[in-house]
Motif scaffolding. Structure first.
Motif, PDB file in Angstrom:
ATOM      1  N   ASP A  73     -24.034  43.329  98.074  1.00  0.00           N
ATOM      2  CA  ASP A  73     -23.484  43.460  99.426  1.00  0.00           C
ATOM      3  C   ASP A  73     -24.403  44.312 100.296  1.00  0.00           C
ATOM      4  O   ASP A  73     -24.751  43.948 101.425  1.00  0.00           O
ATOM      5  CB  ASP A  73     -22.086  44.098  99.375  1.00  0.00           C
ATOM      6  CG  ASP A  73     -21.071  43.176  98.722  1.00  0.00           C
ATOM      7  OD1 ASP A  73     -21.485  42.069  98.312  1.00  0.00           O
ATOM      8  OD2 ASP A  73     -19.896  43.556  98.641  1.00  0.00           O
ATOM      9  N   ASP A  74     -24.803  45.493  99.759  1.00  0.00           N
ATOM     10  CA  ASP A  74     -25.700  46.364 100.521  1.00  0.00           C
ATOM     11  C   ASP A  74     -27.048  45.682 100.754  1.00  0.00           C
ATOM     12  O   ASP A  74     -27.645  45.792 101.832  1.00  0.00           O
ATOM     13  CB  ASP A  74     -25.922  47.683  99.772  1.00  0.00           C
ATOM     14  CG  ASP A  74     -24.671  48.539  99.757  1.00  0.00           C
ATOM     15  OD1 ASP A  74     -23.763  48.270 100.574  1.00  0.00           O
ATOM     16  OD2 ASP A  74     -24.608  49.462  98.922  1.00  0.00           O
ATOM     17  N   ALA A  75     -27.537  44.972  99.744  1.00  0.00           N
ATOM     18  CA  ALA A  75     -28.831  44.297  99.893  1.00  0.00           C
ATOM     19  C   ALA A  75     -28.780  43.261 101.003  1.00  0.00           C
ATOM     20  O   ALA A  75     -29.718  43.121 101.793  1.00  0.00           O
ATOM     21  CB  ALA A  75     -29.227  43.630  98.566  1.00  0.00           C
ATOM     22  N   ARG A  76     -27.647  42.539 101.072  1.00  0.00           N
ATOM     23  CA  ARG A  76     -27.522  41.500 102.108  1.00  0.00           C
ATOM     24  C   ARG A  76     -27.513  42.123 103.513  1.00  0.00           C
ATOM     25  O   ARG A  76     -28.184  41.659 104.430  1.00  0.00           O
ATOM     26  CB  ARG A  76     -26.249  40.686 101.853  1.00  0.00           C
ATOM     27  CG  ARG A  76     -26.052  39.537 102.827  1.00  0.00           C
ATOM     28  CD  ARG A  76     -24.852  38.694 102.435  1.00  0.00           C
ATOM     29  NE  ARG A  76     -25.140  37.846 101.281  1.00  0.00           N
ATOM     30  CZ  ARG A  76     -24.706  38.074 100.044  1.00  0.00           C
ATOM     31  NH1 ARG A  76     -23.959  39.145  99.792  1.00  0.00           N
ATOM     32  NH2 ARG A  76     -25.009  37.247  99.061  1.00  0.00           N
ATOM     33  N   LEU A  77     -26.738  43.186 103.686  1.00  0.00           N
ATOM     34  CA  LEU A  77     -26.644  43.826 105.007  1.00  0.00           C
ATOM     35  C   LEU A  77     -27.978  44.470 105.401  1.00  0.00           C
ATOM     36  O   LEU A  77     -28.405  44.391 106.553  1.00  0.00           O
ATOM     37  CB  LEU A  77     -25.530  44.875 104.991  1.00  0.00           C
ATOM     38  CG  LEU A  77     -24.112  44.333 104.736  1.00  0.00           C
ATOM     39  CD1 LEU A  77     -23.116  45.478 104.649  1.00  0.00           C
ATOM     40  CD2 LEU A  77     -23.715  43.353 105.831  1.00  0.00           C
TER      41      LEU A  77
END
Length: 423
Positions: free
Chosen positions: A68-72
Motif C-alpha cells: 500500500d505504501d509502495a503504491r502511494l
C-alpha cells in the motif's frame, strides 16, 4: 490513467485485493528518467530531488512487503517527476522563445523595419482568481476550468489535463488518512497540466518565430547581395572613367617617349588595380549567392573544388539508394540549394556526369548512371536552372578515381559531378 485509478482505489479500500504495485513503480521510474533526460537537474532540481526520494522510499516499501505504501509513494514520485519534466521543458522553451525574439529584434533593426509587436509568450500568465476561502479541491477545479477556458491553449496537454482532473475528482472519495498526500499529488498534477499546456503553446510560437527569422535572414542576404551588385557597378563605371582618363593622358604625351612610358605605367597600374577590385567584387557576389542559396533551401551546397573545367560540385554515393536513381531527401535538398546558387550566380553551362563503380554489368551501370544524371538535372531545373543550360551524361564505370577492388575505392567511384563553367 490506470495508475491514477489504482492509487484512488488503494486510498479507498486499503489495496487488500489489488495486485503488487509493479506497474506503478515502473511508471514512477520512467517519470524520473524522463525528467533527468530533460535536464531537470538544471531547471527543476528541487522537484527532481523529491521525485528521486519518493521513488527510493517506494522501492524500499516494496521490498519490505508494504505494498500500500509502495503504491502511494510511487504515485507521489511519478507526480514529482512529471512536474520536474514540465518545469524543465518550460524553462528551456522560454529560453528558446526569448532568444528568437532577440534575434528577430536585431534583424528588424538591421533591416530598418518597425519593432515587432508580438505579445508575451503563453508562459507569461496570471494566476486565476480563486476565492481565498475556497477549499483545496475547489481551488484546483477552478484552476482547471480557467485552463480549459484559455483559447490559446485549446487542445494542448490533453493527457496531463486528464491526469489532473482524475486526481482532483478522486479527492472526494479518498480516505482521510491519505487525503493530505492525495491533495499534494493533485496539486502537482494541476500545476503540471498548466505548465505543459503553456509550454506547448510557447513551442508553437517558437516555431513561428523560427520561420519569421528565416524570412528576415533571406531578406538581409538579398539586401547585402544588392549592395554588392551596386558596388560592383560603381567600380566598373569608375574603372571606365579612369581608363578613359589614362587614354587621354597617353594621347597628350604621345610626342615624347618618356611621357608616353609614364602614361603606360599609369594605365597598367589603373587597369591592374581595377581588375583586382572587380574580381574581388565578383567573388563577394558569388559568396553572397551561396549564402542566399543555403538560406532559401533546406539543404547545403555539396562539396566543391575548382579545376580547369570550372567549379565542380560532387555528390557522393550515399546520395542514392543502392541500385536506385532517386535522390535521398538530404541529397535532394542539397541539389535544390545548388540550383538556387546557380540561378543566382553568374555562371556558364552546367555539365552533369554520373559515375558508378565496377560492380555488376557494364550496360546496367551505364543505364543507372544516366538515370541518376537525369534525376540531378531535373532537380536543378525545379530549383530554377534552365534545362537548356544543362547536359546530363551517364558515364557508367568508365572513369574511376580510386581502386575499384576495395570497398573504400568503390565508394569514391560512385559519385555525381556537377561542373559549373565560368561565365
Amino acid at each position: 490513467m490506470i495508475a491514477v485509478a489504482l492509487v484512488t482505489t488503494a486510498m479507498l479500500s486499503g489495496c487488500s485485493s489489488l495486485p503488487p504495485p509493479t506497474n506503478e513503480l515502473a511508471g514512477a521510474q520512467q517519470s524520473v528518467a524522463r525528467a533527468e533526460n530533460a535536464d531537470a537537474d538544471q531547471y527543476a532540481a528541487a522537484e527532481l530531488a523529491n521525485a528521486r526520494n519518493a521513488l527510493g522510499r517506494a522501492q524500499s516499501a516494496m521490498s519490505e512487503g508494504e505494498e500500500d505504501d509502495a503504491r502511494l509513494l510511487a504515485e507521489s514520485a511519478a507526480s514529482w517527476g512529471d512536474l520536474a519534466l514540465a518545469r524543465s521543458r518550460a524553462a528551456s522553451t522560454q529560453a528558446d522563445y526569448d532568444q528568437r525574439r532577440n534575434e528577430i529584434a536585431d534583424l528588424r533593426q538591421r533591416l530598418q523595419l518597425g519593432a515587432d509587436d508580438a505579445g508575451p509568450a503563453p508562459l507569461a500568465w496570471t494566476e486565476p482568481n480563486v476565492p481565498a476561502n475556497a477549499d483545496a479541491q475547489t481551488a484546483m477545479s477552478q484552476r482547471l476550468i480557467a485552463l480549459d477556458a484559455d483559447a490559446r491553449l485549446q487542445g494542448m496537454a490533453s493527457y496531463e489535463r486528464l491526469q489532473a482532473r482524475q486526481s482532483v475528482d478522486a479527492l472526494a472519495n479518498v480516505r482521510k488518512s491519505d487525503r493530505a498526500q492525495a491533495t499534494q499529488v493533485a496539486q502537482r498534477r494541476v500545476e503540471t497540466a498548466e505548465l505543459s499546456a503553456r509550454t506547448e503553446a510557447t513551442r508553437r510560437d517558437v516555431d513561428r518565430l523560427d520561420r519569421e527569422r528565416s524570412d528576415l535572414l533571406v531578406e538581409a542576404s538579398r539586401q547585402e547581395a544588392e549592395r554588392a551588385r551596386q558596388e560592383a557597378e560603381r567600380m566598373r563605371v569608375e574603372a571606365q572613367i579612369q581608363m578613359e582618363e589614362a587614354q587621354r593622358l597617353r594621347a597628350s604625351v604621345e610626342a615624347e617617349s618618356a611621357a608616353r612610358m609614364q602614361a603606360e605605367e599609369i594605365i597598367l597600374d589603373v587597369a591592374g588595380d581595377q581588375k583586382s577590385k572587380l574580381s574581388a567584387a565578383r567573388e563577394k557576389e558569388a559568396a553572397l549567392a551561396r549564402q542566399e542559396a543555403a538560406l532559401t533551401g533546406a539543404g547545403s551546397l555539396p562539396a566543391s573544388k575548382r579545376d580547369a573545367r570550372g567549379e565542380v560540385f560532387t555528390l557522393d554515393g550515399t546520395s542514392f539508394g543502392s541500385g536506385k536513381s532517386t535522390l535521398t531527401a538530404a541529397a535532394s535538398a542539397n541539389v535544390a540549394a545548388l540550383g538556387a546558387y546557380i540561378a543566382a550566380a553568374p555562371t556558364g553551362r552546367i555539365s552533369i556526369e554520373a559515375h558508378t563503380d565496377g560492380q555488376g554489368e557494364a550496360d546496367a551501370n551505364q543505364q543507372l548512371s544516366q538515370r541518376r544524371a537525369n534525376a540531378v538535372r531535373d532537380t536543378l531545373a525545379n530549383a530554377g536552372v534552365p534545362k537548356s543550360r544543362m547536359q546530363a551524361t551517364g558515364m557508367g564505370e568508365t572513369a574511376p578515381i580510386a581502386d575499384d577492388g576495395t570497398a573504400a575505392g568503390r565508394a569514391r567511384n560512385r559519385r555525381v559531378e556537377i561542373i559549373v563553367a565560368d561565365k
